[in-house]
Design a protein around this motif. Structure first.
Motif, mmCIF file in Angstrom:
data_model
loop_
_atom_site.group_PDB
_atom_site.id
_atom_site.type_symbol
_atom_site.label_atom_id
_atom_site.label_comp_id
_atom_site.label_asym_id
_atom_site.label_seq_id
_atom_site.Cartn_x
_atom_site.Cartn_y
_atom_site.Cartn_z
ATOM 1 N N TYR A 330 0.856 -1.182 0.000
ATOM 2 C CA TYR A 330 0.000 0.000 0.000
ATOM 3 C C TYR A 330 0.894 1.234 0.000
ATOM 4 C CZ TYR A 330 -4.486 -2.245 0.082
ATOM 5 O OH TYR A 330 -5.610 -2.949 -0.296
ATOM 6 N N SER A 331 1.566 1.362 -1.140
ATOM 7 C CA SER A 331 2.496 2.462 -1.380
ATOM 8 C C SER A 331 2.718 2.554 -2.877
ATOM 9 C CB SER A 331 3.834 2.227 -0.664
ATOM 10 O OG SER A 331 4.836 3.089 -1.170
ATOM 11 N N HIS A 332 2.437 3.711 -3.440
ATOM 12 C CA HIS A 332 2.655 3.918 -4.868
ATOM 13 C C HIS A 332 4.110 3.664 -5.233
ATOM 14 C CE1 HIS A 332 2.415 5.808 -8.813
ATOM 15 N NE2 HIS A 332 3.381 6.631 -8.474
ATOM 16 N N PRO A 401 3.869 9.213 5.300
ATOM 17 C CA PRO A 401 3.901 9.408 3.848
ATOM 18 C C PRO A 401 4.991 10.395 3.440
ATOM 19 C CG PRO A 401 2.186 10.771 4.788
ATOM 20 C CD PRO A 401 2.779 9.984 5.929
ATOM 21 N N ALA A 402 5.245 10.428 2.142
ATOM 22 C CA ALA A 402 6.233 11.368 1.597
ATOM 23 C C ALA A 402 5.540 12.598 1.018
ATOM 24 C CB ALA A 402 7.069 10.676 0.526
ATOM 25 N N HIS A 403 4.331 12.878 1.481
ATOM 26 C CA HIS A 403 3.567 14.018 0.987
ATOM 27 C C HIS A 403 2.821 14.645 2.157
ATOM 28 C CE1 HIS A 403 -0.193 11.787 1.469
ATOM 29 N NE2 HIS A 403 0.425 10.749 0.925
ATOM 30 N N ASN A 404 2.200 15.781 1.903
ATOM 31 C CA ASN A 404 1.438 16.489 2.929
ATOM 32 C C ASN A 404 0.004 16.744 2.455
ATOM 33 O OD1 ASN A 404 3.660 16.888 4.822
ATOM 34 N ND2 ASN A 404 4.496 18.272 3.273
ATOM 35 N N GLN A 409 -3.191 9.531 3.686
ATOM 36 C CA GLN A 409 -2.519 8.377 4.286
ATOM 37 C C GLN A 409 -3.437 7.627 5.236
ATOM 38 O OE1 GLN A 409 0.155 7.479 3.000
ATOM 39 N NE2 GLN A 409 1.083 5.953 4.352
ATOM 40 N N GLN A 410 -4.271 8.366 5.973
ATOM 41 C CA GLN A 410 -5.229 7.705 6.860
ATOM 42 C C GLN A 410 -6.241 6.891 6.052
ATOM 43 O OE1 GLN A 410 -4.095 10.730 7.152
ATOM 44 N NE2 GLN A 410 -3.711 11.262 9.312
ATOM 45 N N ARG A 411 -6.668 7.437 4.912
ATOM 46 C CA ARG A 411 -7.613 6.705 4.068
ATOM 47 C C ARG A 411 -6.944 5.464 3.457
ATOM 48 N NH1 ARG A 411 -12.319 9.460 2.921
ATOM 49 N NH2 ARG A 411 -12.371 11.626 3.650
ATOM 50 N N LEU A 412 -5.680 5.626 3.063
ATOM 51 C CA LEU A 412 -4.935 4.486 2.510
ATOM 52 C C LEU A 412 -4.805 3.386 3.558
ATOM 53 C CD1 LEU A 412 -3.185 3.407 0.086
ATOM 54 C CD2 LEU A 412 -1.225 4.432 1.261
ATOM 55 N N ALA A 413 -4.442 3.779 4.788
ATOM 56 C CA ALA A 413 -4.299 2.797 5.865
ATOM 57 C C ALA A 413 -5.628 2.125 6.183
ATOM 58 C CB ALA A 413 -3.736 3.480 7.114
ATOM 59 N N ALA A 414 -6.709 2.914 6.151
ATOM 60 C CA ALA A 414 -8.033 2.343 6.432
ATOM 61 C C ALA A 414 -8.363 1.239 5.427
ATOM 62 C CB ALA A 414 -9.097 3.441 6.394
ATOM 63 N N HIS A 415 -8.052 1.488 4.149
ATOM 64 C CA HIS A 415 -8.305 0.464 3.133
ATOM 65 C C HIS A 415 -7.428 -0.763 3.360
ATOM 66 C CE1 HIS A 415 -11.171 2.153 0.283
ATOM 67 N NE2 HIS A 415 -10.646 3.348 0.531
ATOM 68 N N PRO A 467 7.956 2.321 9.480
ATOM 69 C CA PRO A 467 7.790 3.703 9.938
ATOM 70 C C PRO A 467 7.652 4.688 8.782
ATOM 71 C CG PRO A 467 9.487 2.613 11.226
ATOM 72 C CD PRO A 467 9.138 1.690 10.091
ATOM 73 N N GLU A 468 8.448 4.472 7.726
ATOM 74 C CA GLU A 468 8.386 5.284 6.515
ATOM 75 C C GLU A 468 9.159 4.540 5.429
ATOM 76 O OE1 GLU A 468 10.538 8.994 6.831
ATOM 77 O OE2 GLU A 468 11.993 8.106 8.217
ATOM 78 N N LEU A 469 8.987 4.980 4.206
ATOM 79 C CA LEU A 469 9.704 4.345 3.106
ATOM 80 C C LEU A 469 10.993 5.123 2.863
ATOM 81 C CD1 LEU A 469 9.781 2.071 1.095
ATOM 82 C CD2 LEU A 469 8.428 3.456 -0.480
ATOM 83 N N SER A 470 11.957 4.898 3.718
ATOM 84 C CA SER A 470 13.271 5.531 3.623
ATOM 85 C C SER A 470 14.270 4.509 3.105
ATOM 86 C CB SER A 470 13.712 6.026 4.998
ATOM 87 O OG SER A 470 13.963 4.909 5.854
ATOM 88 N N PRO A 471 15.471 4.935 2.704
ATOM 89 C CA PRO A 471 16.487 3.965 2.275
ATOM 90 C C PRO A 471 16.757 2.901 3.333
ATOM 91 C CG PRO A 471 17.143 6.160 1.611
ATOM 92 C CD PRO A 471 15.919 6.324 2.465
#
Length: 544
Positions: A330-332, A401-404, A409-415, A467-471
């Motif tokens: 669940y990440s583009h 997320p990497a955006h604001n 992100q809450q809607r994405l997580a809910a799905h 936690p996040e999509l970091s390297p």
């Protein structure tokens, strides 16, 4: 193991309670069946396991050769027994490689030299100091490879898009379909284009053909041999073949026999990633992978993420007869992860004989497939929810997320969470009937529609939270799947580091190409001869 464990596991699988009942009976089930490492949390409570079956799977791991084989791998022994090679890719992500030796060679010094060479090239490119044959700075880089030389860097570059900082544009050429290279070069200027050919053998047909086409493109624009030298690099272990192509030794980045292609992201094959995110962030990718290595090496099996995933995989394949696994990020930015894991898993463990060449009686390796959520919910999730097939699924969600953009992100997580819940609990006929009646339907209409709304549930899934999509976390995630595949290979007693099955198609393509070029076809089967005849007739008409 001398006695097959699969019959006992199949018996346990037949005795499992439903997941609904399991959660009703155990209010702390989620805590009981969850683990974390390197910042990654794995909730595996929505799996078809109970304390008895999970204990049996833990016993399977304890009695297996995972530990001895892992130690052999770490010691640089030739665990790839058919190719007489070590599988030492973990050494590539170590921060401290001083003193690393293998077969008397100072591997640590070689790794450091490679890192320095990659860093120097990237610094030149970033600073506009690498000049083409006409004196202009390089603006575009074409990375030519296929398989492990392409899938890993392409996936990681895509995944880490928010970290891109390179002024040089990157292009991946990986398919022998001429449309790939054609679409790339028609928009580029050869005076400002650098090409890197990634092939350990420097003999892979798709890669070399694409490289030859690009070299011819340079020549068409008037580039001479000196210009070709300036604009071509390679990542290869075959220095003589690269030199024959026209690449000087100073432009050849090393590849080692002890690194398989699908495990090579951490080597010079990771150059595209380092180019796009910078060498400091690439070091974080290595650090995340090394952290997962240490977790895998030192953590008891009961809390070990790769071991847990491996056991669940063999449980579904060998006890339930499942043949597929869905990988659902669940990440583009992680949308290429399923393609990467396809090769990692299916090429590693898609085998029919054990390490000694004996025919296997049980299946190995699932068919891996998937795409980014929530796209799949409007496509193949229908099959996941309502078909009779059981397809275990990994749901992967970065939290930050990497955006604001508001509450996306809450809607994405809910799905994401709703899908795992729906797969687990499903919808009964009574629930569907009551839902229809609550919508105002008559008893007759509700009775007609309700069966179509039933979902059986009891469909297993894992949820992995980053936690996040970091390297760093991407490195840990990739290494986790690497080690999962390794553990499953050991449990199935197969060699996860060779891939002889891909050779037959390569061998047969040569005679077929000759036939397509006008040579005799009598040795080919009638179907292939007919296809060649039809293809040749059509293409000759097109060229007339």
């Amino acid at each position: 193991m001398s006695v097959s464990p699969w019959p006992a596991l199949k018996t346990l699988a037949a005795q499992q309670d439903s997941l609904r009942q399991a959660f009703d009976n155990d209010p702390v089930r989620a805590a009981r069946f969850s683990a974390s490492a390197c910042g990654i949390t794995l909730d595996y409570s929505k799996n078809l396991i109970n304390t008895q079956s999970w204990s049996a799977l833990q016993q399977l791991a304890a009695q297996s050769q995972i530990k001895p084989t892992l130690n052999a791998m770490l010691n640089g022994e030739c665990i790839n027994n058919t190719e007489h090679r070590a599988a030492w890719h973990m050494m590539l992500r170590k921060a401290d490689v001083n003193g690393l030796t293998l077969d008397g060679e100072d591997v640590g010094a070689q790794i450091l030299a490679c890192r320095a060479q990659v860093t120097a090239l990237i610094n030149q490119l970033h600073q506009g100091q690498y000049l083409g044959y006409s004196g202009k700075p390089i603006t575009d880089l074409i990375w030519v490879g296929i398989g492990g030389s392409l899938l890993g860097p392409q996936m990681a570059v895509e995944a880490l898009t928010p970290y891109h900082c390179s002024p040089v544009k990157l292009h991946f050429a990986g398919n022998i379909d001429g449309a790939v290279v054609s679409d790339i070069i028609k928009h580029l200027n050869p005076e400002t284009t650098l090409t890197i050919v990634a092939s350990k053998s420097f003999g892979t047909e798709e890669t070399i053909q694409n490289a030859l086409t690009i070299r011819q493109w340079f020549k068409q624009y008037g580039a001479d041999s000196a210009a070709i030298v300036q604009h071509f690099w390679a990542a290869s272990s075959n220095i003589s073949a690269a030199a024959e192509f026209g690449i000087i030794e100073q432009h050849i980045l090393p590849m080692w026999d002890w690194v398989g292609g699908r495990y090579s992201l951490w080597s010079a094959i990771g150059l595209p990633v380092a180019l796009m995110i910078g060498t400091e962030q690439f070091a974080q990718l290595l650090a995340g992978a090394e952290a997962m290595d240490q977790h895998f090496i030192h953590t008891p099996f009961s809390e070990n993420l790769p071991v847990t995933l491996a056991l669940l995989g063999v449980w579904y394949i060998n006890a339930y007869g499942c043949q597929a696994q869905a990988l659902l990020p669940y990440s583009h930015y992680l949308r290429l992860l399923p393609s990467y894991v396809q090769q990692l898993d299916m090429e590693s463990n898609g085998k029919s004989v054990d390490v000694n060449g004996r025919i296997l009686t049980e299946a190995t390796a699932p068919v891996i497939w998937g795409d980014a959520g929530t796209n799949g919910q409007h496509a193949y999730h229908q099959l996941l929810h309502q078909s009779r097939l059981v397809v275990p699924a990994d749901f992967i969600l970065p939290i930050k997320p990497a955006h604001n953009l508001g509450d996306h992100q809450q809607r994405l997580a809910a799905h994401c969470f709703a899908q795992t819940q729906a797969l687990m609990q499903g919808k009964t006929l009574d629930e569907a009937m009551n839902e229809c009646l609550a919508d105002g339907m008559t008893d007759t209409d509700a009775a007609m529609l309700a069966p179509h709304k039933v979902s059986p549930g009891n469909k297993p899934s894992n949820t992995l939270l980053l936690p996040e999509l970091s390297p760093y976390y991407l490195g840990a995630l990739i290494a986790m799947y690497e080690h999962k595949v390794f553990c499953q290979g050991v449990l199935w007693h197969i060699n996860s580091f060779d891939q002889w099955g891909v050779e037959l198609g390569k061998q047969l393509s040569g005679p077929i190409y000759q036939a397509l070029s006008g040579n005799r076809t009598e040795t080919l089967d009638s179907s292939t001869q007919a296809l060649i005849k039809l293809f040749s007739h059509q293409i000759n008409n097109n060229n007339a």
